[in-house]
Write a protein that holds these residues in place. Sequence first.
Motif, mmCIF file in Angstrom:
data_model
loop_
_atom_site.group_PDB
_atom_site.id
_atom_site.type_symbol
_atom_site.label_atom_id
_atom_site.label_comp_id
_atom_site.label_asym_id
_atom_site.label_seq_id
_atom_site.Cartn_x
_atom_site.Cartn_y
_atom_site.Cartn_z
ATOM 1 N N LYS A 149 -24.717 -28.311 14.290
ATOM 2 C CA LYS A 149 -24.160 -27.178 13.563
ATOM 3 C C LYS A 149 -22.854 -27.500 12.830
ATOM 4 N N GLU A 150 -22.538 -28.771 12.589
ATOM 5 C CA GLU A 150 -21.384 -29.110 11.777
ATOM 6 C C GLU A 150 -21.738 -28.897 10.317
ATOM 7 N N LYS A 151 -20.782 -28.416 9.556
ATOM 8 C CA LYS A 151 -21.009 -28.198 8.137
ATOM 9 C C LYS A 151 -20.423 -29.367 7.366
ATOM 10 N N MET A 152 -21.153 -29.806 6.323
ATOM 11 C CA MET A 152 -20.693 -30.905 5.486
ATOM 12 C C MET A 152 -20.802 -30.498 4.031
ATOM 13 N N LYS A 153 -19.936 -31.093 3.203
ATOM 14 C CA LYS A 153 -19.952 -30.848 1.767
ATOM 15 C C LYS A 153 -20.322 -32.142 1.065
ATOM 16 N N LEU A 154 -21.132 -32.032 0.034
ATOM 17 C CA LEU A 154 -21.563 -33.185 -0.740
ATOM 18 C C LEU A 154 -21.017 -33.049 -2.149
ATOM 19 N N ASN A 155 -20.276 -34.086 -2.606
ATOM 20 C CA ASN A 155 -19.886 -34.125 -4.008
ATOM 21 C C ASN A 155 -20.492 -35.375 -4.618
ATOM 22 N N ALA A 156 -20.051 -35.779 -5.782
ATOM 23 C CA ALA A 156 -20.676 -36.900 -6.490
ATOM 24 C C ALA A 156 -20.654 -38.198 -5.708
ATOM 25 N N LYS A 157 -19.604 -38.433 -4.900
ATOM 26 C CA LYS A 157 -19.469 -39.708 -4.211
ATOM 27 C C LYS A 157 -19.507 -39.614 -2.690
ATOM 28 N N PHE A 158 -19.102 -38.496 -2.133
ATOM 29 C CA PHE A 158 -18.887 -38.448 -0.696
ATOM 30 C C PHE A 158 -19.611 -37.294 -0.023
ATOM 31 N N LEU A 159 -19.906 -37.517 1.238
ATOM 32 C CA LEU A 159 -20.347 -36.472 2.141
ATOM 33 C C LEU A 159 -19.193 -36.266 3.097
ATOM 34 N N LYS A 160 -18.620 -35.049 3.143
ATOM 35 C CA LYS A 160 -17.436 -34.795 3.966
ATOM 36 C C LYS A 160 -17.729 -33.680 4.956
ATOM 37 N N ALA A 174 -16.948 -30.234 6.518
ATOM 38 C CA ALA A 174 -16.412 -29.058 5.852
ATOM 39 C C ALA A 174 -15.183 -28.496 6.559
ATOM 40 N N ASP A 175 -15.032 -28.747 7.843
ATOM 41 C CA ASP A 175 -13.869 -28.180 8.534
ATOM 42 C C ASP A 175 -12.595 -28.925 8.138
ATOM 43 N N HIS A 176 -11.478 -28.291 8.293
ATOM 44 C CA HIS A 176 -10.202 -28.860 7.856
ATOM 45 C C HIS A 176 -9.627 -29.872 8.832
ATOM 46 N N THR A 177 -10.150 -29.960 10.024
ATOM 47 C CA THR A 177 -9.592 -30.875 11.020
ATOM 48 C C THR A 177 -10.154 -32.278 10.920
ATOM 49 N N ASN A 178 -11.290 -32.446 10.281
ATOM 50 C CA ASN A 178 -11.909 -33.765 10.201
ATOM 51 C C ASN A 178 -12.021 -34.175 8.735
ATOM 52 N N HIS A 179 -11.213 -35.129 8.324
ATOM 53 C CA HIS A 179 -11.157 -35.547 6.926
ATOM 54 C C HIS A 179 -11.848 -36.865 6.697
ATOM 55 N N VAL A 180 -12.725 -37.276 7.579
ATOM 56 C CA VAL A 180 -13.424 -38.540 7.436
ATOM 57 C C VAL A 180 -14.379 -38.450 6.251
ATOM 58 N N LYS A 181 -14.376 -39.485 5.407
ATOM 59 C CA LYS A 181 -15.268 -39.520 4.250
ATOM 60 C C LYS A 181 -16.330 -40.577 4.470
ATOM 61 N N TYR A 182 -17.529 -40.283 4.061
ATOM 62 C CA TYR A 182 -18.625 -41.225 4.144
ATOM 63 C C TYR A 182 -19.252 -41.367 2.765
ATOM 64 N N LEU A 183 -19.588 -42.569 2.400
ATOM 65 C CA LEU A 183 -20.257 -42.781 1.114
ATOM 66 C C LEU A 183 -21.654 -42.208 1.161
ATOM 67 N N LYS A 184 -22.040 -41.599 0.074
ATOM 68 C CA LYS A 184 -23.390 -41.057 -0.061
ATOM 69 C C LYS A 184 -24.390 -42.189 -0.054
ATOM 70 N N GLN A 185 -25.424 -42.097 0.725
ATOM 71 C CA GLN A 185 -26.461 -43.136 0.802
ATOM 72 C C GLN A 185 -27.609 -42.783 -0.095
#
Length: 123
Positions: free
Chosen positions: A99-110, A112-123
């Motif tokens: 149930k974690e929420k993630m946001k997808l932009n052109a380069k990253f999957l992040k 959504a919560d403000h406490t976890n700022h880890v970025k992952y490259l889109k595969q």
Amino acid sequence: MIVEEKQSQDKPYIQLKINLNGDKLPLPGWSIKINESKEYLHTDSEGKIYFEDNIQINSIAVFSIGLSQKNSKYIIKDKKANIFEIDLIMENQYKYFEKEKMKLNAKFLKFADHTNHVKYLKQ
């Protein structure tokens, strides 16, 4: 991570594999950072990243969605080594999400919560 450091006359590389019940399978498309660089490198179809002879490797960090960051960095012991074969044993390192929420932009999957700022490259 279990890392085997070797010295060879062959072209230097890092190879990433997963150990599933004794079978070692390559991990293509995974992200790796060398020496805490800002650049992500991606493994090829054999789970390898090749690099130039003149690059000194001090540390290797492996990134993938769900892979625990505390277990994904390795400090090189043999400064003369130029081949690094990495085996991941996922049951000890993988973090499962519910149930974690993630946001997808052109380069990253992040996350959504403000406490976890880890970025992952889109595969």
